[in-house]
Every structure is written in structure tokens, then in C-alpha cells.
Design a protein around this motif. Structure first.
Motif: not given
Length: 406
Positions: A363-375, A383-396
Motif C-alpha cells: 500500500r505504501a509503495l502504491d502511494a509513493l508511485a502515485a506521488a511519483g516518488k517510486a517506480q 516486480r521490483r521497485w526503485t527510485t533514483p537517489p535523492v541528494p540529502g535524503f534520508a539514509t538507513t
């Protein structure tokens, strides 16, 4: 072993998969299938690599236990690279024991490092450290030495031990240079960049600023009272009070800490903690109950005093109060932090890493995809999910495991 197999193996060890394929691309014997699988993995075709390695394991006879175990180790490495965390870790542990029993210590060491890397990826730091220290001392070849140093650096960064991380990364860089493998050197450089990127934000006295990991370490070692919004604890020196399972209490603690040395109005606390815009007497009564619970929990570290318009936090020994927050905070930030590593993840692997149900993650992935933040790409189980690294974004680095729900 014939000369072509030997030459292909040496090419793979040197990071030359095309050279290896030139020697064994048309062969279908077990050893050639295994080498082709490793070559395809180095070239990035992970599904084809997995199929070739499984074929090689089946092609080796029952008396070739070592060769079959090596195929299992190679397949485990492919699974880890493709973030297939459902791949059975027990099979890798069994292969490692087989290799140790036959004195193939280098490949057994490689298998152990893969086990540790998986534990590190899902945040089981204690288990990762234990398994790493259980290994018998031995001289590793440069590629494995670099991999081991990267793991040590990863554990140190997540433990917020900056100097130990820098020393391990220096060892990894030296070993990668000796190995002469460009991809390994790039991995070391990518890990080193984490030390130069913001790991958190400091919020104190109404001012916000980004913090590097060594600044986070200095803050945690200071006598300040810290409300840690990365790991959901309230801490001061050696005392730490966990609130990960008490989200309402943590929201209240953070709001009071951010307002320090002033107070926070009751309506503002109700809005943040209960997500209600218009408060009535029942909400104010509930606020008094929750404040009482928080007051009892953090009593060793601070008082919570009622004021004319709300409540104020007063530390008992600390002279400063600070909030340690993630670099970027938004809904599903923890999920985005994993996706931002540049690898492709399945929803099941993300569920394992986050300690959440697969349906919640989907559900969270679907929400991120709808917002254009994941693909995503692929269908069904592929099926695999990814997003390009965003400078300054949160790390693990500062995320707990398992993570509390966002």
C-alpha cells in the motif's frame, strides 16, 4: 580442471566477465555453467545468472559437494544483489559448513561475509557482529578483505562510531586498489560518501541544521537531553528510554523538546498527538492522561510541568535539550530510505527489511508511485521497485530495525 576453465576463473577473479565468457560461452558442462553464471552476475543480468548457477549445481554430481556448495554461495550473492531476501539463509549456512569441512577457507569466508551482509541489510547488527567475530583469523584475498572492511564500516556507521568507520573504509579502499576491480572501488567510494552526507537534523531552540554522522556522534556523547526522532528514544548520557511502541507519547515528547525552553500550548499538543484540529474537553482530558504517562516514563531524565497555556519540559541534569530528526521527514520516509540505495527491491524484501507486513508495504509503495516518488518494473513475483537517489535524503544509517510504522 582444463585450461579454459582455469583462465575463465582467473578472469572473473580479476573482474573481467567478458574475458571469462569468451572462454566458456559455448560450453554446457557444470563448471562452465557456474562460471557463466558468475560472469552474467558481474554484468548485471541477475535472473540469467541465477538460472545458470542453479543449472550448474544440478549438473555437479553427488560426490562434488564442494562445487555444489560454491554454486550455492554464488547464487546467494546474486540473491543479495537483487535484494531477494526470501532466499533461504539456511542453504547458505549449510554451504559454508560444507566448505569449511573441506578446508576451502576462502570460499567459506566469502559465504560468511554474505551471511553478515544480509543481517546488516535488515538491521540485525548484533547478529551481524557476532557472526563476523566468530570467523577464525585468516588471510583473505584483497577482494574479500575489501568486502569484510566494508561490512565493518557499515556496522560502525550504524553504531555511530565515525572514527572506526573511517578506518575500516581506508582499509577497504586499500584492499580494493590491490584487487584492481573497478566495481569494488566504486562500492567503497559510495560507502565513503555517506560520511560526507547529512545523516540527521538538529532542532534546538527553534533552529534547525543538518548534521554529519560525526556531529551526530558528538551530540550523542554530549550531556544534552536528546529526543531522538530517528530511533524513537529519549536519552541523556547513559540513560535511554525507548518510545518506539508509544507513538503518541513520543510525539508529545518531541513537541515539548522542540518548544524548550518555552512551553507548548495544549491545543497544539492535541493537534500533533491526536491529529485533531478542534479540541474539546474529552481531548483535553485524554491529553492529561497521556502527559501523565509520559511524565512517569521520562521521570529520571526530565520533569513535565503544567503552565498557564500548556506544558513545559524541564531537564533534571542537562543544560540543553535537542531533537535529532531525519534529514527529510515525510510519510513513508523509512521506505524511501531503503529505495534510495539505488537497488531494485521486491515488496517482500522491503517487508522483511522494515519488519512490516507485505500488504502494508505494498500500500505504501502504491502511494509513493502515485506521488511519483517510486517506480516499478516487471509483473507478479518479478516486480521490483526503485527510485533514483535523492541528494540529502534520508539514509538507513540511523534507522532502527525493525522500524516502527510510519
Amino acid at each position: 580442471m582444463d585450461s579454459l576453465i582455469t583462465a575463465a576463473a582467473r578472469a572473473l577473479a580479476a573482474g573481467d566477465p567478458l574475458g571469462a565468457l569468451n572462454r566458456v560461452a559455448l560450453r554446457e558442462d557444470a563448471a562452465a555453467l557456474a562460471l557463466r553464471g558468475i560472469a552474467m552476475a558481474q554484468l548485471g543480468d541477475l535472473p540469467r545468472a541465477k538460472a545458470l548457477l542453479r543449472g550448474a549445481a544440478r549438473a555437479f554430481g553427488p560426490r562434488e559437494a564442494v562445487a555444489r556448495a560454491r554454486c550455492v554461495v554464488a547464487e546467494a550473492e546474486v540473491a543479495l544483489a537483487s535484494r531477494d531476501l526470501n532466499w533461504p539463509p539456511a542453504a547458505l549456512a549449510a554451504a559454508r559448513r560444507t566448505l569449511e569441512a573441506h578446508d576451502d577457507h576462502h570460499n567459506a569466508g566469502h559465504a560468511r561475509l554474505l551471511e553478515v551482509r544480509r543481517l546488516l541489510l535488515i538491521g540485525r547488527l548484533d547478529d551481524a557482529e557476532r557472526l563476523l567475530t566468530e570467523a577464525a583469523p585468516m588471510t583473505l584475498p584483497p577482494p574479500l578483505h575489501a568486502a569484510q572492511a566494508l561490512i565493518v564500516a557499515g556496522i560502525a556507521m550504524r553504531r555511530v562510531r565515525t572514527q572506526a568507520a573511517r578506518e575500516a573504509l581506508a582499509m577497504a579502499a586499500s584492499a580494493a586498489q590491490r584487487a584492481g576491480i573497478a566495481a569494488l572501488s566504486a562500492e567503497v567510494e559510495s560507502a565513503a560518501q555517506l560520511l560526507a552526507a547529512p545523516a540527521a537534523r538538529l532542532i534546538a531552540r527553534g533552529v534547525e541544521r543538518p548534521l554529519l554522522l560525526d556531529e551526530v556522534e558528538a551530540l550523542l556523547a554530549s550531556p544534552a537531553l536528546i529526543v531522538d526522532a530517528c530511533r524513537y528514544v529519549v536519552r541523556a548520557k547513559a540513560t535511554s528510554i525507548e518510545l518506539a511502541r508509544r507513538p503518541v507519547l513520543f510525539v508529545l515528547a518531541r513537541a515539548l523538546a522542540q518548544a524548550w525552553p518555552g512551553d507548548t500550548p495544549r491545543d497544539a499538543l492535541i493537534e500533533r498527538a491526536f491529529r485533531i484540529s478542534h479540541a474539546d474537553d474529552t481531548h483535553r482530558a485524554r491529553l492529561r492522561v497521556e502527559i501523565g504517562r509520559l511524565r512517569a516514563l521520562i521521570e529520571p531524565l526530565a520533569r513535565i510541568d503544567a503552565t498557564q497555556r500548556g506544558f513545559a519540559l524541564t531537564p533534571r541534569a542537562a543544560q540543553e535539550v535537542a531533537v535529532l530528526a531525519r534529514p527529510v521527514e515525510e510519510k513513508h520516509a523509512a521506505l524511501l530510505a531503503f529505495l534510495a540505495d539505488g537497488e531494485s527491491w521486491s515488496s517482500s524484501a522491503l517487508a522483511i527489511a522494515l519488519g512490516a507486513s507485505q500488504r502494508t508495504v505494498q500500500r505504501a509503495l502504491d502511494a509513493l508511485a502515485a506521488a511519483g516518488k517510486a517506480q516499478s518494473f516487471g509483473h507478479g513475483r518479478a516486480r521490483r521497485w526503485t527510485t533514483p537517489p535523492v541528494p540529502g535524503f534520508a539514509t538507513t544509517l540511523l534507522l532502527p530495525a525493525p522500524l516502527p510504522g510510519d
